[in-house]
Each structure stands twice: as C-alpha cells, then as structure tokens.
Design a protein around this motif. Sequence first.
Motif, PDB file in Angstrom:
ATOM      1  N   ILE A 139      15.471  16.213  -4.298  1.00 24.97           N
ATOM      2  CA  ILE A 139      14.729  17.565  -3.715  1.00 24.97           C
ATOM      3  C   ILE A 139      13.207  16.951  -3.300  1.00 24.97           C
ATOM      4  O   ILE A 139      12.734  17.586  -2.529  1.00 24.97           O
ATOM      5  CB  ILE A 139      15.116  18.799  -4.397  1.00 24.97           C
ATOM      6  N   VAL A 140      12.712  15.990  -4.332  1.00 25.58           N
ATOM      7  CA  VAL A 140      11.594  15.856  -4.041  1.00 25.58           C
ATOM      8  C   VAL A 140      11.415  14.949  -2.835  1.00 25.58           C
ATOM      9  O   VAL A 140      10.551  15.206  -2.052  1.00 25.58           O
ATOM     10  CB  VAL A 140      10.964  15.098  -5.386  1.00 25.58           C
ATOM     11  N   THR A 141      12.077  14.281  -2.654  1.00 20.32           N
ATOM     12  CA  THR A 141      12.362  13.375  -1.126  1.00 20.32           C
ATOM     13  C   THR A 141      12.339  14.347  -0.130  1.00 20.32           C
ATOM     14  O   THR A 141      11.746  14.106   0.960  1.00 20.32           O
ATOM     15  CB  THR A 141      13.340  12.381  -1.075  1.00 20.32           C
ATOM     16  N   ARG A 142      13.241  15.355  -0.293  1.00 24.54           N
ATOM     17  CA  ARG A 142      13.362  16.236   1.075  1.00 24.54           C
ATOM     18  C   ARG A 142      12.320  17.204   1.373  1.00 24.54           C
ATOM     19  O   ARG A 142      12.084  17.305   2.332  1.00 24.54           O
ATOM     20  CB  ARG A 142      14.773  17.112   0.365  1.00 24.54           C
ATOM     21  N   GLN A 143      11.589  17.559   0.286  1.00 21.74           N
ATOM     22  CA  GLN A 143      10.299  18.110   0.385  1.00 21.74           C
ATOM     23  C   GLN A 143       8.959  17.582   0.904  1.00 21.74           C
ATOM     24  O   GLN A 143       7.959  18.332   0.946  1.00 21.74           O
ATOM     25  CB  GLN A 143      10.043  19.123  -0.942  1.00 21.74           C
ATOM     26  N   SER A 144       8.910  16.271   0.706  1.00 18.46           N
ATOM     27  CA  SER A 144       7.770  15.675   0.691  1.00 18.46           C
ATOM     28  C   SER A 144       7.522  15.298   2.170  1.00 18.46           C
ATOM     29  O   SER A 144       8.371  15.387   3.216  1.00 18.46           O
ATOM     30  CB  SER A 144       7.774  13.967   0.116  1.00 18.46           C
ATOM     31  N   GLY A 155      11.209  -0.921   6.431  1.00 16.30           N
ATOM     32  CA  GLY A 155      10.157  -0.745   5.155  1.00 16.30           C
ATOM     33  C   GLY A 155      11.143  -1.356   4.201  1.00 16.30           C
ATOM     34  O   GLY A 155      12.110  -1.995   4.310  1.00 16.30           O
ATOM     35  N   PRO A 156      10.391  -1.076   2.622  1.00 23.30           N
ATOM     36  CA  PRO A 156      11.099  -1.841   1.638  1.00 23.30           C
ATOM     37  C   PRO A 156      12.659  -1.187   1.452  1.00 23.30           C
ATOM     38  O   PRO A 156      13.327  -1.936   0.589  1.00 23.30           O
ATOM     39  CB  PRO A 156      10.313  -1.249   0.456  1.00 23.30           C
ATOM     40  N   LEU A 157      13.014  -0.385   2.144  1.00 21.49           N
ATOM     41  CA  LEU A 157      14.308   0.329   2.092  1.00 21.49           C
ATOM     42  C   LEU A 157      15.354  -0.639   2.627  1.00 21.49           C
ATOM     43  O   LEU A 157      16.621  -0.668   2.268  1.00 21.49           O
ATOM     44  CB  LEU A 157      14.694   1.529   2.412  1.00 21.49           C
ATOM     45  N   ASN A 158      15.010  -1.399   3.499  1.00 24.19           N
ATOM     46  CA  ASN A 158      15.820  -2.178   4.202  1.00 24.19           C
ATOM     47  C   ASN A 158      16.264  -3.331   3.386  1.00 24.19           C
ATOM     48  O   ASN A 158      15.278  -4.297   3.394  1.00 24.19           O
ATOM     49  CB  ASN A 158      15.191  -2.550   5.532  1.00 24.19           C
ATOM     50  N   PRO A 159      17.492  -3.878   3.050  1.00 21.20           N
ATOM     51  CA  PRO A 159      17.616  -4.925   2.035  1.00 21.20           C
ATOM     52  C   PRO A 159      17.610  -6.214   2.856  1.00 21.20           C
ATOM     53  O   PRO A 159      17.422  -7.265   2.510  1.00 21.20           O
ATOM     54  CB  PRO A 159      19.081  -4.500   1.248  1.00 21.20           C
ATOM     55  N   LEU A 160      18.001  -6.043   4.001  1.00 23.13           N
ATOM     56  CA  LEU A 160      18.089  -7.144   5.017  1.00 23.13           C
ATOM     57  C   LEU A 160      16.736  -7.932   4.935  1.00 23.13           C
ATOM     58  O   LEU A 160      16.289  -9.097   4.764  1.00 23.13           O
ATOM     59  CB  LEU A 160      18.470  -6.842   6.508  1.00 23.13           C
ATOM     60  N   ARG A 172      18.492   8.324 -11.446  1.00 20.78           N
ATOM     61  CA  ARG A 172      18.345   7.094 -12.152  1.00 20.78           C
ATOM     62  C   ARG A 172      17.780   6.029 -11.207  1.00 20.78           C
ATOM     63  O   ARG A 172      17.112   4.962 -11.766  1.00 20.78           O
ATOM     64  CB  ARG A 172      19.649   6.673 -12.761  1.00 20.78           C
ATOM     65  N   ALA A 173      18.068   6.075  -9.966  1.00 20.49           N
ATOM     66  CA  ALA A 173      17.641   4.956  -9.220  1.00 20.49           C
ATOM     67  C   ALA A 173      15.939   5.014  -8.596  1.00 20.49           C
ATOM     68  O   ALA A 173      15.402   4.079  -8.722  1.00 20.49           O
ATOM     69  CB  ALA A 173      18.305   4.962  -7.836  1.00 20.49           C
ATOM     70  N   PHE A 174      15.547   6.346  -8.386  1.00 20.87           N
ATOM     71  CA  PHE A 174      14.242   6.474  -7.959  1.00 20.87           C
ATOM     72  C   PHE A 174      13.312   7.082  -8.934  1.00 20.87           C
ATOM     73  O   PHE A 174      12.017   7.136  -8.625  1.00 20.87           O
ATOM     74  CB  PHE A 174      14.119   7.088  -6.844  1.00 20.87           C
TER      75      PHE A 174
END
Length: 280
Positions: free
Chosen positions: A275-280, A103-108, A268-270
């Motif tokens: 913890i929000v990402t881990r619990q989602s 997805g959008p996380l892949n910079p390549l 700062r980045a997101f």
Amino acid sequence: MTDDSRQLTRWFNSRILFGMKNPKGMIESPASSNRVDRLSAFFRAFDLSVCMSDCPAPGADARIIVLGDSRQSAKRLVLCTGSPESPAAEDNALVAASVNFGGPLNPLIAALPGQVTVDLNEFPTLRAITDAFVEEALNARCGQSAALGRLCEVMLLMILRQVIDGGATTPGLLAGLSHPALHRALVAIHEAPDRPWRVEDLASVAGMSRSQFMASFRQTVGTTPSTYLTAWRLMLARRALANGGKIKAIAQRVGFGSASAFSRAYLRAFGYPPIVTRQS
C-alpha cells in the motif's frame, strides 16, 4: 555518410522504424521466429526513454556512445553502465545518449558489465541503424525525438543480444540467459509469472532432470528457481502498484495465491507493505 549507408538508412526507416512498434518485430527474421525470445519480456516490462546529451544525465541507467571518425562514420558502439573508459585516440564521440530502462528494478541492466563495446564492422545491420541514429541526432528534423527513441531502443536490444550470445563468466541473469538449456526456463518465468510453476515444470521446460536443473540453476544464475520467480513477480508487482493498480488484482496477475500472501512477500522483500508503494 556513404551512399550505401544512406540507402540502408532509408530501407530501415521504411521497413522498420515507422512500420513496427514491437521490439521483437524489429529484429527477428522469419527464420528465427520460432526460437525462444530471451529479451522481449524485458522490453514489455520496462519503459525505455532516451535523453540526448554530451554528459551523462543524472540518474540514468546507462549511456550509449557512438564512436567514429572525422567523416561522421560510426565505428564502435559503447554501452556504459559504469564509468566509461576513454575512447581510442583515432576515434571521436559522434553522439551520446543517456538511457533509462527501468532503473534498479530491471535485473537485466543490473547484470550488465560496466562497459560493453561492439565493433560495428562485425555487425552490418547494427552499423546501418547506428548510422541512422547519428544522422538523426546531428540533423534537426520533424519527428526527431521519436526517431531517436526507436533507433536507440533497437541499438540497445541488439547490444544486449550480442552480450547474451557472447556468454557470461560469472553467475547471474546473463549467464542464465546464455545457458543452452536454462534460458528456456527463465523465459518461461518472464513470459508467464502468473503460472503456478513447480521446479518439475521448469526442469521439463529446460529439458533437464529435477536434480540437474536445481544444481545447474543455482550454479549458473546464483539463486534458486523459486527465489528468482518470486523476485520477478515482486518486481512486476511493484511497477504495477506505482502505476496505481489494485493490490488484489496485481497479486493475482503476478501469480500469488492471495492478497495476504502477496503482501507478506512484498513486506519481506522491500521492508514496507504494498500500500505504501501504491500511495507514493
């Protein structure tokens, strides 16, 4: 398919398709095993999945289209990350697949142009793999899904290799991976994000002076080495968090000095804490 194509397909199936699971092992020859590998880190970091469909799958990162003739002989391979152009009148779309690759996380994937076309007549090995892909897609047989997934992975990898080898004209990741010296520093970051990299260390890896490295990196990649390193670390961390990893362990694994430093950088980045990402 011709007899030669079938013979190449059998060779591929016996030597590669079911004998090797590492993308590097699939395509690297012994003569090139000592070269810096610019792609394998991405295939380790991001899961790849394939959906066979005539129409683009919703949310897919890219689309691979095999163009050929009425005899089902593959002629061109098209990788689309944007809206595909209409194929030439003499070509038919033999097989199409939607690809998800981080997805959008892949910079390549984000760095790719909207469309890449490869003339298979210029790359006999890729043509043989593509012929095998077409044959698998058009004939329902046991193990079809696994075969298509592995074949598509190798096809995508080899397309990316051609893109990198061809160079890039605009600043970004592809330009950095194509650069004769900077690519070594990028690979070092990708392979060992946990190392306490200093600019001097990365410049040494690239075989450049510190000042030359800093100027060339910014001009070619479009950002500073430290900014790119932090972005790569945070991308790896975000994927690990989504899979349920513990914040402190992930912070250490990707190279942050402490969980608090990691949390501040993540926020700062997101715009939200890890913890929000881990619990989602």
